[in-house]
Scaffold this motif. Structure first.
Motif, mmCIF file in Angstrom:
data_model
loop_
_atom_site.group_PDB
_atom_site.id
_atom_site.type_symbol
_atom_site.label_atom_id
_atom_site.label_comp_id
_atom_site.label_asym_id
_atom_site.label_seq_id
_atom_site.Cartn_x
_atom_site.Cartn_y
_atom_site.Cartn_z
ATOM 1 N N GLY A 92 0.771 -1.043 -0.190
ATOM 2 C CA GLY A 92 0.053 -0.035 -0.107
ATOM 3 C C GLY A 92 0.769 1.190 -0.013
ATOM 4 O O GLY A 92 2.122 1.376 -0.532
ATOM 5 N N TRP A 93 0.209 2.537 0.806
ATOM 6 C CA TRP A 93 1.013 3.608 0.627
ATOM 7 C C TRP A 93 2.103 3.671 1.442
ATOM 8 O O TRP A 93 3.106 4.421 1.242
ATOM 9 C CB TRP A 93 0.005 4.774 1.044
ATOM 10 N N ALA A 96 4.857 2.047 -0.305
ATOM 11 C CA ALA A 96 5.357 2.926 -1.361
ATOM 12 C C ALA A 96 6.254 3.953 -0.803
ATOM 13 O O ALA A 96 7.303 4.376 -1.614
ATOM 14 C CB ALA A 96 4.223 3.548 -2.267
ATOM 15 N N VAL A 97 5.753 4.461 0.145
ATOM 16 C CA VAL A 97 6.710 5.727 0.853
ATOM 17 C C VAL A 97 8.033 5.121 1.066
ATOM 18 O O VAL A 97 9.053 5.800 0.884
ATOM 19 C CB VAL A 97 5.893 6.336 1.986
#
Length: 267
Positions: A92-93, A96-97
Motif C-alpha cells: 500500500g502507501w 510505497a513511501v
C-alpha cells in the motif's frame, strides 16, 4: 579468510603485534626508511613525518577501520532489513513511501550525502558509523523488500495466512528466515565498501580524527611525501588493498553458498 583473520587479530589485540606506541612522536627519528633502527627500536616499515612507527600505526589503525565497518554494516542492515520487510508486508502507501525514500537516498551521490551528514553531526567515530549507516541502508531495504514479496507468494506462507496465523508470527517464522540469507550476502559484500568509505572520509579529514591512527589519514599524510618517503602511503595503501580484497573474496564465497540463484546455476 586467513588475511581477514590476521587483520581481526590486529584489531582485537594490537599490542601482541606491535610494541611501539602508535601516538609516540620522535622528531629526531622522523622519516626513517623501513628497517632502520633508532633508539634501540627497529622500525620495520619506517617512521612518519613525526617519527611515529608506521607498522604500529597500521596495526592499531585496523581497529578503527574494522570497528567502523562492522558497526556500519550492522546498523545499516538492521535499519534497511526492518524497513524492507515492513514495506513488503504492509504494501500500500506505507510500502510505497518507504521504497520511494530508499530510491531518493540512493539517487544522491554517496560522498555528498556523507559529507553533509558528517559536517552536521561533527567528525567522530560514532558519527562516521551513523553516516555510513544512513547512506547505505537502502540497499538492504530493496533486497529485503524483494525477498519478502517472493516469500509471501510461496505455498507454505499462503497456507499459514489461510489458517489464520497472526501476521507477526508469519513474519517471524516464515518471512525473516527467507530474508536473512540474502541480507547476509549483502552485508558481506558491503563490508569491503565500508572499509573504503571510512578510509575516504578519514582521507579528507571527516573520519577518525588525528592523532588516532587511521589508514585514510595515513594516506592523506603520506601524499605530501610521496617523492621522498614512499613508505608513508605505500604500506597503509597495501593494508587497505589486502583487507578489501579479502573481504570481497569472502563475500563472493558467501554469495555462492547462500544465494539460491547461484546454487541453481551450480546444480
Amino acid at each position: 579468510m586467513a588475511i581477514l583473520l590476521v587483520f581481526l587479530c590486529f584489531a582485537l589485540v594490537p599490542a601482541l603485534f606491535s610494541t611501539a606506541e602508535p601516538l609516540r612522536a620522535d622528531l629526531p627519528g622522523r622519516l626513517l626508511r623501513p628497517g632502520t633502527t633508532s633508539a634501540g627500536v627497529t622500525h620495520w616499515l619506517g617512521t612518519d613525518q613525526l617519527g611515529r612507527d608506521v607498522w604500529s600505526r597500521i596495526v592499531y589503525g585496523s581497529r578503527a577501520s574494522l570497528t567502523i565497518a562492522f558497526a556500519a554494516v550492522f546498523c545499516a542492515g538492521i535499519i534497511g532489513s526492518t524497513l524492507g520487510v515492513a514495506a513488503g508486508t504492509l504494501r500500500g502507501w506505507v510500502g510505497a513511501v518507504i521504497m520511494r525514500i530508499a530510491d531518493m537516498v540512493l539517487s544522491v551521490p554517496f560522498f555528498l550525502l556523507a559529507i553533509l551528514t558528517v559536517v552536521v553531526l561533527g567528525p567522530s567515530l560514532v558519527n562516521v558509523v551513523l553516516c555510513l549507516a544512513l547512506v547505505r541502508w537502502p540497499r538492504y531495504t530493496r533486497v529485503a523488500y524483494g525477498q519478502t514479496l517472493e516469500a509471501q507468494g510461496r505455498e507454505f506462507v499462503r497456507s499459514a495466512v489461510a489458517v489464520g496465523s497472526p501476521p507477526l508470527w508469519v513474519i517471524r517464522k516464515h518471512i525473516i528466515p527467507e530474508v536473512i540469507p540474502a541480507i547476509i550476502v549483502v552485508a558481506t559484500l558491503e563490508l569491503g565498501l565500508m572499509v573504503l568509505y571510512e578510509a575516504s572520509l578519514s582521507f579528507i579529514g571527516l573520519g577518525v580524527q588525528p592523532p588516532a591512527p587511521s589508514w585514510g589519514s595515513m594516506l592523506s599524510d603520506g601524499q605530501q611525501y610521496i617523492g621522498t618517503a614512499w613508505w608513508l602511503a605505500t604500506f597503509p595503501g597495501l593494508a587497505l588493498f589486502l583487507l578489501v580484497l579479502s573481504v570481497n573474496m569472502l563475500g563472493d564465497f558467501v554469495r555462492d553458498q547462500l544465494d539460491p540463484s547461484e546454487r541453481a546455476l551450480r546444480s
